[in-house]
Structures are given as C-alpha cells and as structure tokens.
Design a protein around this motif. Structure first.
Motif, PDB file in Angstrom:
ATOM      1  N   ALA A  79      -5.043  19.660   2.867  1.00 56.63           N
ATOM      2  CA  ALA A  79      -4.254  18.401   2.474  1.00 56.63           C
ATOM      3  C   ALA A  79      -5.564  17.484   1.663  1.00 56.63           C
ATOM      4  O   ALA A  79      -6.597  17.553   2.162  1.00 56.63           O
ATOM      5  CB  ALA A  79      -3.931  17.633   3.590  1.00 56.63           C
ATOM      6  N   ILE A  80      -5.093  17.081   0.500  1.00 57.10           N
ATOM      7  CA  ILE A  80      -5.978  16.050  -0.169  1.00 57.10           C
ATOM      8  C   ILE A  80      -5.178  14.549   0.106  1.00 57.10           C
ATOM      9  O   ILE A  80      -4.000  14.757  -0.414  1.00 57.10           O
ATOM     10  CB  ILE A  80      -6.213  16.333  -1.585  1.00 57.10           C
ATOM     11  N   HIS A  81      -5.597  13.611   0.712  1.00 54.36           N
ATOM     12  CA  HIS A  81      -4.799  12.428   1.051  1.00 54.36           C
ATOM     13  C   HIS A  81      -5.514  11.041   0.762  1.00 54.36           C
ATOM     14  O   HIS A  81      -6.808  11.072   0.772  1.00 54.36           O
ATOM     15  CB  HIS A  81      -4.275  12.760   2.358  1.00 54.36           C
ATOM     16  N   GLY A  82      -4.605  10.066   0.641  1.00 55.30           N
ATOM     17  CA  GLY A  82      -5.505   8.773   0.527  1.00 55.30           C
ATOM     18  C   GLY A  82      -4.414   7.695   0.600  1.00 55.30           C
ATOM     19  O   GLY A  82      -3.341   7.973   0.744  1.00 55.30           O
ATOM     20  N   LEU A  83      -5.059   6.602   1.121  1.00 51.36           N
ATOM     21  CA  LEU A  83      -4.172   5.425   1.395  1.00 51.36           C
ATOM     22  C   LEU A  83      -4.850   4.416   0.418  1.00 51.36           C
ATOM     23  O   LEU A  83      -6.043   3.890   0.409  1.00 51.36           O
ATOM     24  CB  LEU A  83      -4.201   4.747   2.670  1.00 51.36           C
ATOM     25  N   VAL A  84      -3.952   3.891  -0.589  1.00 52.48           N
ATOM     26  CA  VAL A  84      -4.296   2.847  -1.522  1.00 52.48           C
ATOM     27  C   VAL A  84      -3.474   1.749  -1.889  1.00 52.48           C
ATOM     28  O   VAL A  84      -2.403   1.810  -1.315  1.00 52.48           O
ATOM     29  CB  VAL A  84      -4.857   3.443  -3.029  1.00 52.48           C
ATOM     30  N   PRO A  85      -3.971   0.644  -2.661  1.00 55.69           N
ATOM     31  CA  PRO A  85      -3.140  -0.533  -2.783  1.00 55.69           C
ATOM     32  C   PRO A  85      -1.894   0.223  -3.781  1.00 55.69           C
ATOM     33  O   PRO A  85      -2.137   1.179  -4.602  1.00 55.69           O
ATOM     34  CB  PRO A  85      -3.819  -1.586  -3.640  1.00 55.69           C
ATOM     35  N   GLN A  86      -0.810  -0.359  -3.809  1.00 50.72           N
ATOM     36  CA  GLN A  86       0.475   0.279  -4.496  1.00 50.72           C
ATOM     37  C   GLN A  86       0.279   0.391  -6.004  1.00 50.72           C
ATOM     38  O   GLN A  86       0.481   1.255  -6.525  1.00 50.72           O
ATOM     39  CB  GLN A  86       1.655  -0.553  -4.396  1.00 50.72           C
ATOM     40  N   HIS A  87      -0.697  -0.511  -6.589  1.00 49.94           N
ATOM     41  CA  HIS A  87      -0.991  -0.638  -8.018  1.00 49.94           C
ATOM     42  C   HIS A  87      -1.871   0.749  -8.464  1.00 49.94           C
ATOM     43  O   HIS A  87      -1.954   0.884  -9.420  1.00 49.94           O
ATOM     44  CB  HIS A  87      -1.147  -1.804  -8.494  1.00 49.94           C
TER      45      HIS A  87
ATOM     46  N   SER B 198       0.897  -1.137  -0.036  1.00 50.10           N
ATOM     47  CA  SER B 198      -0.071  -0.335   0.036  1.00 50.10           C
ATOM     48  C   SER B 198       0.855   1.179  -0.048  1.00 50.10           C
ATOM     49  O   SER B 198       2.185   1.117   0.316  1.00 50.10           O
ATOM     50  CB  SER B 198      -0.938   0.044   1.133  1.00 50.10           C
ATOM     51  N   ALA B 199       0.084   2.333  -0.423  1.00 49.62           N
ATOM     52  CA  ALA B 199       0.947   3.586  -0.259  1.00 49.62           C
ATOM     53  C   ALA B 199      -0.116   4.799   0.106  1.00 49.62           C
ATOM     54  O   ALA B 199      -1.143   4.782  -0.194  1.00 49.62           O
ATOM     55  CB  ALA B 199       1.584   3.866  -1.749  1.00 49.62           C
TER      56      ALA B 199
END
Length: 406
Positions: A85-93, A23-24
């Motif tokens: 801030a605009i932010h997110g946590l998602v799978p790396q792909h 994740s990233a």
C-alpha cells in the motif's frame, strides 16, 4: 455509506465520503507481497516499495519529497506478505494532487541502479534493526518454519544475498509483472467525491486487465523448538493455522482473539502479568490472507521463568477451550470490539485500510451495523470451537538464552 465501482480494466475504487471534513485519506493497494515473488526475488516486493519514492519520469526524489512535505500530511507505504500500500492523509485541497503523484510513482518510476544501491543499504539497516529486536526476529523465524519452502513464509525484508544481486532492470520487470488492473484498489475516506476520484484515475485505466496469479496456500508444519540466542529475555511464540479472511468463522476467531489478548482485562494479560507477574505484556493477533492465515500469541519473560510462562499460557488456552467465556465476559468483549469499530471510523487512514482489506478479500464492504450484528451472533460455543480447531495444530517457539539448570 461506502461506495464502490470498477474501471473497465478491473481497477477497484472504494470511497467513504464525510461531508464537512477538511482532510482525506487515500491509499493505492496492490495485491503484491512476498507471496508473488519468484525464486531469486526474495525481498523484491519490499525493495520496490522503497524505490517507488525515487525518481519518476517527471520528478526527482527530492522534488517528490518536497511536494509530499508541502501537503502537510502523512505520506507513507508498507509491504506485507500479500499486499503493498501507498497511502497518505492530507488536507482535502491536496487530494487530487496526491492521487496524481501516487499514480506517477506506480506507473512512471525511473529508479536506476544507483537508487537501488542506496535503498538496498537502507533495507540492510532495517534487517539489522529486526535482528536487534528479538520479538520480530523470532516471528520471522517462526513463520518461515511453519510455512517452509513457500513464498508466504519468506521474510518480508528478503534475503541479503538476493538483494545484493538485484538490479534496477530486474525490479522494473518485477513491477511490470504485478501491475494489472484487477490487482489494484484505490481507496479514499473523508472529504472525497467518488466521481471526482474516478475522473482522477485516468492514468490507471491504461493498466492491462488481469489478476494475481494463483499461488496455492502453504501447508502448515507444527513444531516445538528452542533456539538459543543471547539476551535478557526469552521470547515465547505460539502459531496456529487458520483459514483466510473470507472464512465464515473469522468473526468468532476475532472474538476469541480479543478474549485471549485483546486488552488489560483479557485472560492472558490477567493471568501472566496481573496474577503471576511473569511478563510485562502479552499480545495475540490474527494475520489473515486470501486463503490462509496465522493466529499468533507472543510474550517474553526472564529465561528462568520460561517454562512457568509456557505452562501458564497453555493452561489459559486449555481452560478457554474446555469451558469457554461466560455470558458477562462475552458481552464485555463484544463491547470492546464494537467500540473499536466505532472509534476507527473517526480515523480516516485506519478506516481506509479496513475498507481496502474487506473489498479485496470479501469483494464487498460491510457497514458498521453488519459488523456489530455479527459480533452479537458469536456465542461461547463458537469461541470454544474456533480455539480448539486452531490450538490442536499449534507450533511453539522459545527464542532466547538456555534456561540455567541446577
């Protein structure tokens, strides 16, 4: 080890790569908040945060929502008094797509007056929620009182009359004024490659150079006040002025804050709840900006106990200022803060936020060893001095029913 670079127009890139992860966390941080609003723009910074998730030049709001949902992660935004801030946590792909979409939100928004009207109503609902949340309402009031007439003191949600008069054209103009390369940070943590991230920031290279305008810091106004409000509790708040994020005394104040209200063993929690049973909880925190800040103590109690609670709180502060923590207490709080720093590194979004704030306010990113070393350098005298300096200029607010008098 975090890596940083700067694009020719001043956009900062900060990454902390964690090979082997899946994740990233990604955030675009813009130096924009209530501080940067001009007269007649109260609430624009926060309203803009909402409107960025409406239509863009290429996608409708629904299409954007569908793409964000399909990523399976957490996509959000927040606005403060100095940063958005605009932010997110998602799978790396999905990282490259998320970066492209965030740039699209920021650089190619297509919200119109219809979108603004809808989001204005959403903000009005947020305002109603704050009004029904006594601690938040009291804090907004208190901050405005200690920083009167300064944009930093304005409520983040803004003023109803100003928002009612807002137009999409006006908010677009506001955004264009904020979009400068030297005010933007792109921060990523996790399964991320710094050079690939830089290559994906091509659209941001078109931003003009420049930084945030200079806005002098507010003067702090101390006060002692009771504001009558209906309710079953009285909110008690103390506000103290402190220097900004980069000040050399920040670590001592962080230690002192944890000693006062940083956990179940903190002095205020032990005295107010465990020993006296006056409150359910008590909170302390430091709100730090580029050149100023506030130190807050917040709790709530039954109206009949408000005076006792105030005296007990102030007695804890007086004792800490006079004698300071003992060696065992100081070592315990160092362990508490240090453990939090270690655990934070396994939370990509929390770690990304720390990297962003340190890069923005310090101009660099200290490593964990430096943080832990700084904690060890704080002594009891540093804690006493930090508290004494701030406490000598405090404001106090009681917000709730008038105490019944016999």
């Amino acid at each position: 080890m975090p890596r940083t670079s700067v694009l020719p127009n001043g956009v900062h890139l900060v990454t902390d790569s964690r090979p082997g992860g899946h994740s990233a966390a990604l955030g675009l941080w813009l130096v924009n908040g209530t501080r940067h609003q001009q007269p007649g723009e109260s609430g624009y910074a926060h309203l803009l945060e909402h409107l960025l998730f409406k239509d863009t030049a290429h996608r409708s709001a629904l299409e954007l929502a569908q793409r964000f949902d399909a990523m399976g992660g957490q996509i959000n935004a927040h606005t403060g008094r100095e940063l958005t801030a605009i932010h997110g946590l998602v799978p790396q792909h999905h990282l490259n797509e998320l970066l492209a979409l965030f740039q699209e939100l920021l650089l190619e928004p297509a919200f119109d007056d219809h979108d603004l009207a809808a989001e204005r109503e959403v903000v009005f609902q947020e305002m109603a929620m704050v009004e029904d949340t006594p601690d938040e309402a009291a804090e907004d009031f208190a901050v405005e009182q200690v920083w009167p007439g300064h944009p930093l003191g304005l409520p983040i949600l803004g003023e109803r009359a100003t928002l009612e008069a807002a137009t999409a054209r006006g908010v677009h103009a506001y955004l264009r004024r904020q979009l400068q390369g030297g005010r933007l940070w792109v921060v990523a943590v996790g399964a991320v490659d710094h050079d690939e991230l830089a290559a994906g920031c091509e659209a941001l290279r078109r931003l003009p150079t420049g930084g945030a305008p200079a806005v002098p810091p507010p003067a702090f106004t101390a006060f002692q006040r009771h504001v009558a409000r209906d309710g079953s509790q009285t909110q008690l708040q103390w506000l103290m002025p402190v220097p900004g994020f980069a000040d050399a005394g920040r670590i001592a104040r962080t230690v002192a804050d944890a000693l006062l209200g940083g956990g179940y063993s903190s002095r205020l929690f032990q005295e107010l709840r465990e020993r006296r049973g006056l409150v359910y909880d008590v909170h302390t925190r430091l709100e730090l900006y580029a050149d100023t800040g506030l130190w807050l103590i917040q709790t709530a109690c039954e109206p009949r106990q408000a005076d006792a609670c105030r005296k007990a709180t102030e007695a804890v502060l007086a004792t800490m200022i006079e004698a300071g923590p003992d060696a065992a207490e100081l070592e315990h709080v160092r362990e508490h803060i240090g453990a939090g720093l270690v655990l934070e590194r396994d939370d990509p979004e929390a770690h990304a936020e720390r990297l962003a704030r340190e890069s923005i306010y310090l101009g660099r990113v200290p490593d964990l060893e430096e943080h832990l070393g700084q904690l060890q350098e704080v002594g009891a005298g540093d804690v006493r001095r930090a508290l004494a300096e701030a406490w000598s200029r405090r404001a106090h607010l009681a917000w709730g029913p008038e105490p019944q008098r016999r």
